[in-house]
Design a protein around this motif. Structure first.
Motif, PDB file in Angstrom:
ATOM      1  N   THR A  15      63.550  67.801 -12.902  1.00 46.13           N
ATOM      2  CA  THR A  15      64.515  67.865 -11.848  1.00 46.13           C
ATOM      3  C   THR A  15      65.879  67.977 -13.038  1.00 46.13           C
ATOM      4  O   THR A  15      66.082  67.431 -13.529  1.00 46.13           O
ATOM      5  CB  THR A  15      64.395  66.595 -10.905  1.00 46.13           C
ATOM      6  N   TYR A  33      64.631  71.185  -8.739  1.00 45.31           N
ATOM      7  CA  TYR A  33      63.470  70.759  -9.276  1.00 45.31           C
ATOM      8  C   TYR A  33      62.180  72.312  -9.276  1.00 45.31           C
ATOM      9  O   TYR A  33      61.913  72.934  -8.971  1.00 45.31           O
ATOM     10  CB  TYR A  33      62.380  70.608  -8.647  1.00 45.31           C
ATOM     11  N   SER A  55      63.238  61.810   0.841  1.00 45.02           N
ATOM     12  CA  SER A  55      63.203  60.166   1.708  1.00 45.02           C
ATOM     13  C   SER A  55      65.191  59.945   0.294  1.00 45.02           C
ATOM     14  O   SER A  55      65.878  60.242  -0.549  1.00 45.02           O
ATOM     15  CB  SER A  55      62.996  59.287   0.641  1.00 45.02           C
ATOM     16  N   ASP A  56      65.892  59.880   1.685  1.00 50.07           N
ATOM     17  CA  ASP A  56      67.276  59.593   0.881  1.00 50.07           C
ATOM     18  C   ASP A  56      67.713  58.158   0.764  1.00 50.07           C
ATOM     19  O   ASP A  56      67.033  57.050   1.708  1.00 50.07           O
ATOM     20  CB  ASP A  56      68.323  60.353   2.003  1.00 50.07           C
ATOM     21  N   VAL A  94      71.269  59.529  -4.847  1.00 52.27           N
ATOM     22  CA  VAL A  94      69.981  58.676  -5.120  1.00 52.27           C
ATOM     23  C   VAL A  94      68.946  59.188  -4.035  1.00 52.27           C
ATOM     24  O   VAL A  94      69.348  59.419  -2.930  1.00 52.27           O
ATOM     25  CB  VAL A  94      70.030  57.333  -5.778  1.00 52.27           C
ATOM     26  N   LYS A  96      63.933  60.899  -2.905  1.00 56.71           N
ATOM     27  CA  LYS A  96      62.872  60.624  -4.025  1.00 56.71           C
ATOM     28  C   LYS A  96      61.986  61.874  -2.650  1.00 56.71           C
ATOM     29  O   LYS A  96      62.021  61.314  -1.820  1.00 56.71           O
ATOM     30  CB  LYS A  96      62.052  59.453  -3.992  1.00 56.71           C
ATOM     31  N   ARG A  98      57.977  63.859  -2.455  1.00 56.97           N
ATOM     32  CA  ARG A  98      56.357  63.220  -2.429  1.00 56.97           C
ATOM     33  C   ARG A  98      55.778  64.387  -1.641  1.00 56.97           C
ATOM     34  O   ARG A  98      56.835  64.937  -0.726  1.00 56.97           O
ATOM     35  CB  ARG A  98      55.731  61.997  -2.456  1.00 56.97           C
ATOM     36  N   GLU A 118      55.064  61.539  -6.765  1.00 54.72           N
ATOM     37  CA  GLU A 118      56.325  61.078  -6.650  1.00 54.72           C
ATOM     38  C   GLU A 118      57.522  61.565  -7.627  1.00 54.72           C
ATOM     39  O   GLU A 118      57.628  60.593  -8.409  1.00 54.72           O
ATOM     40  CB  GLU A 118      56.689  59.620  -5.741  1.00 54.72           C
ATOM     41  N   PHE A 119      58.480  61.695  -7.186  1.00 57.64           N
ATOM     42  CA  PHE A 119      59.865  61.194  -8.251  1.00 57.64           C
ATOM     43  C   PHE A 119      60.932  61.339  -7.772  1.00 57.64           C
ATOM     44  O   PHE A 119      61.199  61.792  -6.974  1.00 57.64           O
ATOM     45  CB  PHE A 119      59.903  63.185  -9.121  1.00 57.64           C
ATOM     46  N   THR A 120      62.483  61.125  -8.208  1.00 60.90           N
ATOM     47  CA  THR A 120      63.082  60.691  -8.573  1.00 60.90           C
ATOM     48  C   THR A 120      64.276  61.545  -8.554  1.00 60.90           C
ATOM     49  O   THR A 120      64.369  62.062  -9.361  1.00 60.90           O
ATOM     50  CB  THR A 120      64.248  59.134  -8.907  1.00 60.90           C
ATOM     51  N   LEU A 121      65.148  61.497  -7.631  1.00 56.07           N
ATOM     52  CA  LEU A 121      65.932  62.621  -7.349  1.00 56.07           C
ATOM     53  C   LEU A 121      67.968  61.615  -8.086  1.00 56.07           C
ATOM     54  O   LEU A 121      68.021  61.023  -6.601  1.00 56.07           O
ATOM     55  CB  LEU A 121      66.226  63.759  -6.051  1.00 56.07           C
ATOM     56  N   MET A 122      67.857  62.504  -9.250  1.00 52.24           N
ATOM     57  CA  MET A 122      69.131  61.132  -8.637  1.00 52.24           C
ATOM     58  C   MET A 122      70.169  61.421 -10.190  1.00 52.24           C
ATOM     59  O   MET A 122      70.104  62.413 -10.888  1.00 52.24           O
ATOM     60  CB  MET A 122      68.969  59.849  -9.451  1.00 52.24           C
TER      61      MET A 122
END
Length: 128
Positions: A15, A33, A55-56, A94, A96, A98, A118-122
């Protein structure tokens, strides 16, 4: 890099935050991504559909479903890889994602779901 393998299909995600397309003052954060799908199995497979959960940090969850990925339904022979880049916007810095891909084994027509890890967006400055 988040990676999962389901029935011989490996999915890896990287990402990036895109500050030039984001506007934090307006609660608009944009991320890119890159997905790599590798067929480590014995059968030729075709990606039919995608299903995402986004998800936010503000507790909102969106679902996105559709055919293929970025307008394509790639076919992967054993040992082949397909990569694509897409994007997501969040109202917070922030979140994520999936999901799953619906795949088909060519020749048999058998369909199966492949997990997208699942991956994080930050936003990078949120790490401090």
């Amino acid at each position: 890099m988040p990676t999962t393998t389901t029935q011989g299909v490996t999915v890896t995600v990287t990402t990036n935050y895109l500050p030039d397309y984001s506007s934090p003052a307006q609660e608009h954060y944009v991320f890119a991504y890159r997905i790599e799908i590798r067929n480590d199995g014995e059968f030729t497979v075709k990606l039919l559909r995608r299903h995402w959960y986004i998800s936010d940090a503000n507790n909102s969850v969106r679902e996105v479903e559709g055919e293929g990925v970025v307008g394509r339904q790639p076919v992967l022979e054993p040992g082949e890889t397909h990569q694509y880049v897409s994007g997501c916007n969040l109202k917070s810095g922030v979140g994520k994602m999936r999901g799953t891909y619906l795949m088909e084994r060519l020749g048999t027509g058998a369909q199966f779901e492949v997990e997208i890890p699942e991956f994080t967006l930050m936003v990078p400055y949120r790490l401090n």
